[in-house]
Motif scaffolding. Structure first.
Motif, mmCIF file in Angstrom:
data_model
loop_
_atom_site.group_PDB
_atom_site.id
_atom_site.type_symbol
_atom_site.label_atom_id
_atom_site.label_comp_id
_atom_site.label_asym_id
_atom_site.label_seq_id
_atom_site.Cartn_x
_atom_site.Cartn_y
_atom_site.Cartn_z
ATOM 1 N N GLY A 20 18.703 -14.285 -64.769
ATOM 2 C CA GLY A 20 18.790 -14.817 -66.126
ATOM 3 C C GLY A 20 19.050 -13.739 -67.153
ATOM 4 O O GLY A 20 18.996 -12.544 -66.876
ATOM 5 N N ARG A 21 19.325 -14.168 -68.375
ATOM 6 C CA ARG A 21 19.496 -13.226 -69.482
ATOM 7 C C ARG A 21 18.128 -12.659 -69.884
ATOM 8 O O ARG A 21 17.090 -13.291 -69.628
ATOM 9 C CB ARG A 21 20.121 -13.931 -70.686
ATOM 10 C CG ARG A 21 21.455 -14.583 -70.429
ATOM 11 C CD ARG A 21 22.072 -15.131 -71.704
ATOM 12 N NE ARG A 21 21.246 -16.166 -72.337
ATOM 13 C CZ ARG A 21 21.609 -16.854 -73.427
ATOM 14 N NH1 ARG A 21 22.792 -16.625 -73.982
ATOM 15 N NH2 ARG A 21 20.818 -17.773 -73.947
ATOM 16 N N PRO A 22 18.109 -11.511 -70.543
ATOM 17 C CA PRO A 22 16.833 -10.983 -71.038
ATOM 18 C C PRO A 22 16.067 -11.979 -71.908
ATOM 19 O O PRO A 22 14.839 -11.999 -71.881
ATOM 20 C CB PRO A 22 17.262 -9.747 -71.839
ATOM 21 C CG PRO A 22 18.518 -9.285 -71.158
ATOM 22 C CD PRO A 22 19.213 -10.538 -70.743
ATOM 23 N N LEU A 23 16.778 -12.819 -72.661
ATOM 24 C CA LEU A 23 16.104 -13.795 -73.517
ATOM 25 C C LEU A 23 15.297 -14.781 -72.693
ATOM 26 O O LEU A 23 14.109 -15.017 -72.972
ATOM 27 C CB LEU A 23 17.126 -14.533 -74.383
ATOM 28 C CG LEU A 23 16.567 -15.663 -75.262
ATOM 29 C CD1 LEU A 23 15.477 -15.144 -76.196
ATOM 30 C CD2 LEU A 23 17.691 -16.330 -76.053
ATOM 31 N N GLU A 24 15.913 -15.376 -71.669
ATOM 32 C CA GLU A 24 15.183 -16.356 -70.845
ATOM 33 C C GLU A 24 14.088 -15.678 -70.033
ATOM 34 O O GLU A 24 13.033 -16.272 -69.786
ATOM 35 C CB GLU A 24 16.150 -17.116 -69.945
ATOM 36 C CG GLU A 24 16.907 -18.219 -70.654
ATOM 37 C CD GLU A 24 17.902 -17.707 -71.697
ATOM 38 O OE1 GLU A 24 17.877 -18.199 -72.847
ATOM 39 O OE2 GLU A 24 18.699 -16.798 -71.360
ATOM 40 N N GLN A 25 14.312 -14.442 -69.613
ATOM 41 C CA GLN A 25 13.268 -13.703 -68.908
ATOM 42 C C GLN A 25 12.058 -13.499 -69.818
ATOM 43 O O GLN A 25 10.906 -13.695 -69.402
ATOM 44 C CB GLN A 25 13.818 -12.360 -68.433
ATOM 45 C CG GLN A 25 14.876 -12.493 -67.350
ATOM 46 C CD GLN A 25 15.557 -11.172 -67.040
ATOM 47 O OE1 GLN A 25 15.308 -10.158 -67.689
ATOM 48 N NE2 GLN A 25 16.432 -11.177 -66.047
ATOM 49 N N ALA A 26 12.313 -13.130 -71.076
ATOM 50 C CA ALA A 26 11.219 -12.906 -72.020
ATOM 51 C C ALA A 26 10.508 -14.212 -72.372
ATOM 52 O O ALA A 26 9.280 -14.246 -72.519
ATOM 53 C CB ALA A 26 11.753 -12.233 -73.284
ATOM 54 N N HIS A 285 24.483 -17.862 -67.019
ATOM 55 C CA HIS A 285 23.608 -17.847 -68.187
ATOM 56 C C HIS A 285 22.977 -19.223 -68.415
ATOM 57 O O HIS A 285 21.781 -19.330 -68.697
ATOM 58 C CB HIS A 285 24.382 -17.413 -69.427
ATOM 59 C CG HIS A 285 24.749 -15.959 -69.419
ATOM 60 N ND1 HIS A 285 25.600 -15.387 -70.345
ATOM 61 C CD2 HIS A 285 24.376 -14.950 -68.587
ATOM 62 C CE1 HIS A 285 25.741 -14.100 -70.084
ATOM 63 N NE2 HIS A 285 25.009 -13.812 -69.024
ATOM 64 N N TRP A 286 23.793 -20.280 -68.284
ATOM 65 C CA TRP A 286 23.259 -21.624 -68.455
ATOM 66 C C TRP A 286 22.226 -21.956 -67.383
ATOM 67 O O TRP A 286 21.228 -22.643 -67.656
ATOM 68 C CB TRP A 286 24.382 -22.658 -68.423
ATOM 69 C CG TRP A 286 25.039 -22.903 -69.742
ATOM 70 C CD1 TRP A 286 26.355 -22.689 -70.075
ATOM 71 C CD2 TRP A 286 24.407 -23.411 -70.925
ATOM 72 N NE1 TRP A 286 26.573 -23.035 -71.380
ATOM 73 C CE2 TRP A 286 25.402 -23.480 -71.922
ATOM 74 C CE3 TRP A 286 23.109 -23.809 -71.224
ATOM 75 C CZ2 TRP A 286 25.128 -23.943 -73.214
ATOM 76 C CZ3 TRP A 286 22.834 -24.256 -72.505
ATOM 77 C CH2 TRP A 286 23.830 -24.321 -73.485
ATOM 78 N N SER A 287 22.443 -21.468 -66.176
ATOM 79 C CA SER A 287 21.477 -21.731 -65.103
ATOM 80 C C SER A 287 20.107 -21.162 -65.468
ATOM 81 O O SER A 287 19.069 -21.794 -65.220
ATOM 82 C CB SER A 287 21.977 -21.144 -63.782
ATOM 83 O OG SER A 287 23.190 -21.762 -63.377
ATOM 84 N N GLY A 288 20.091 -19.985 -66.065
ATOM 85 C CA GLY A 288 18.834 -19.402 -66.512
ATOM 86 C C GLY A 288 18.194 -20.204 -67.632
ATOM 87 O O GLY A 288 16.977 -20.450 -67.631
ATOM 88 N N ILE A 289 19.028 -20.641 -68.594
ATOM 89 C CA ILE A 289 18.513 -21.439 -69.712
ATOM 90 C C ILE A 289 17.918 -22.750 -69.201
ATOM 91 O O ILE A 289 16.800 -23.141 -69.583
ATOM 92 C CB ILE A 289 19.650 -21.727 -70.720
ATOM 93 C CG1 ILE A 289 20.106 -20.429 -71.396
ATOM 94 C CG2 ILE A 289 19.195 -22.747 -71.763
ATOM 95 C CD1 ILE A 289 21.393 -20.578 -72.183
ATOM 96 N N LEU A 290 18.647 -23.434 -68.345
ATOM 97 C CA LEU A 290 18.198 -24.734 -67.844
ATOM 98 C C LEU A 290 16.962 -24.604 -66.960
ATOM 99 O O LEU A 290 16.042 -25.435 -67.037
ATOM 100 C CB LEU A 290 19.332 -25.405 -67.072
ATOM 101 C CG LEU A 290 20.573 -25.784 -67.890
ATOM 102 C CD1 LEU A 290 21.713 -26.195 -66.969
ATOM 103 C CD2 LEU A 290 20.251 -26.905 -68.877
ATOM 104 N N THR A 291 16.931 -23.571 -66.139
ATOM 105 C CA THR A 291 15.784 -23.397 -65.246
ATOM 106 C C THR A 291 14.529 -23.072 -66.036
ATOM 107 O O THR A 291 13.469 -23.696 -65.834
ATOM 108 C CB THR A 291 16.080 -22.304 -64.206
ATOM 109 O OG1 THR A 291 17.264 -22.653 -63.474
ATOM 110 C CG2 THR A 291 14.918 -22.134 -63.241
#
Length: 306
Positions: A20-26, A285-291
Motif C-alpha cells: 500500500g501507499r504510505p498513507l494507507e499504511q499510516a 494504490h486502489w487495492s490498498g485504499i479499498l483493503t
C-alpha cells in the motif's frame, strides 16, 4: 454473521504494509496498532501543493500533480478526523484558502478537475471536454456540496465566501432533484449533512431516503461490479438506514469478509481504458485504499475475530 479470521486479517494487514501507499499504511497503523496521527498527516502532506490544494495522485484515478477540488475533498475527508492536531489545523487552513481561490462564482461551486488533468494519466470519466467539464460535473453536488460542508466546519478560516448562502443553495439544489443519476453526488450530500446536522429536516430526510432507495444495489451478484452497495450509505452501526433492510447490510458485510478471506485483499471493480502502465500502479494504490477502508468498516461493525 461471518467474522474475518485472525489469519485473514493478518494477510490483509501484511499486504497493505508491503504494497500500500504510505498513507494507507499510516491509517492502518493508527487505527489498529496505535500508530501516531503525525504519520498519517505527514503522508497526507506529501499530496498538498503550495496553493493549499491537494493533487499528486491522492485520488489515484487522477494523476494530475496540480491541485484539484476533488482531490482536496479526499484530503479533507481524512483531515477532519485529525482536526485537533496542530499539523492538521495548518493543512486545513491552507486547503480552505485553495477552495476560496478556486471557487467559481458562475457555478456557485467548483468543477471537479481542471482542464490540465487531461495532460496526465487519468480514468476516462475524468477527461475534461470542450465545455470545460468532465462527466462528473454534470452532477453539481460532487464535490461542491461536500466542499461547502468543510467551509462550514472550518468557517474561521473562510474570508471571502458567504457560507449560509452556499448551504442554502446546496440544499435547494438537492431538494429540487427529481431523479438521482450519481451515487457520488448523494455521498457528497451525506457528508454535507453530517457536517451541518441542523439542516437534516424531515424534508431532507425524505429526499435522502428517496435517493438511496433509487441507487442502492441490494443483491450480492451486483457487488462484484462498481455499484453503490449498502455499506456506502450505512458506514457504521447507528447510521440512518434509509430503508435498507438490516439483513442486507449484514449480507454486505459477509460478502466483504468472504472476499478478504479468499484473496487477502480487495481490488478495484473498475478499470481505465487508456494508460495501461499508469493503471497498473493506480490499481495497486486502489487495492490498498479499498483493503484498509474495508478492514476499518469490518472493525466498526465488530466483524473481526478477537
Amino acid at each position: 454473521m461471518k467474522q474475518l479470521s485472525q489469519e485473514a486479517f493478518k494477510r490483509a494487514r501484511n499486504w497493505v504494509m508491503m504494497n500500500g501507499r504510505p498513507l494507507e499504511q499510516a491509517l492502518f497503523a493508527h487505527e489498529f496498532e496505535n500508530g501516531p496521527a503525525d504519520d498519517v498527516l505527514n503522508a497526507l502532506h506529501a499530496y498538498q501543493n503550495v496553493d493549499g490544494g491537494f493533487g499528486n495522485g491522492l485520488e489515484p484515478d487522477i494523476q494530475l500533480p496540480d491541485s484539484s477540488p476533488i482531490a482536496t475533498s479526499v484530503a479533507l475527508q481524512h483531515l477532519v478526523r485529525f482536526a485537533e492536531e496542530p499539523k492538521a489545523d495548518t493543512m486545513i487552513r491552507e486547503a480552505i484558502r485553495y477552495l476560496e481561490y478556486s471557487f467559481l462564482e458562475e457555478r456557485q461551486g467548483w468543477l471537479a478537475v481542471p482542464e490540465k488533468s487531461n495532460d496526465f494519466p487519468h480514468a476516462f470519466w475524468w477527461t475534461v471536454h470542450e465545455n470545460g467539464m468532465s462527466w462528473i460535473d454534470a452532477n453539481w453536488g460532487n464535490p461542491s456540496a461536500e466542499l461547502i460542508g468543510y467551509l462550514y466546519l472550518f468557517e474561521e478560516y473562510v474570508t471571502a465566501l458567504h457560507i449560509p448562502k452556499l448551504i442554502d443553495q446546496a440544499i435547494q439544489h438537492f431538494l429540487s432533484l427529481e431523479s438521482f443519476d450519481s451515487e457520488h453526488e448523494v455521498y457528497c450530500y451525506l457528508r454535507l449533512f453530517a457536517m451541518v446536522p441542523s439542516q437534516r429536516t424531515e424534508k431532507v430526510e425524505r429526499q435522502l431516503t428517496k435517493a438511496v432507495q433509487s441507487l442502492v444495489k441490494l443483491d450480492r451478484e451486483n457487488w462484484e461490479n462498481y455499484v453503490p452497495f449498502p455499506l456506502k450509505f450505512i458506514p457504521s452501526p447507528g447510521s440512518p438506514d434509509f430503508g435498507i433492510p438490516s439483513f442486507k447490510v449484514e449480507d454486505n458485510l459477509d460478502f466483504f469478509v468472504e472476499k478478504i478471506e479468499e484473496n487477502g485483499k480487495l481490488t478495484p471493480t473498475w478499470e481505465w481504458n487508456d494508460y495501461p502502465e499508469s493503471w497498473e500502479k493506480a490499481y495497486q494504490h486502489w487495492s490498498g485504499i479499498l483493503t484498509e477502508g474495508t478492514l476499518s468498516a469490518l472493525s466498526r461493525f465488530e466483524r473481526l475475530s478477537k
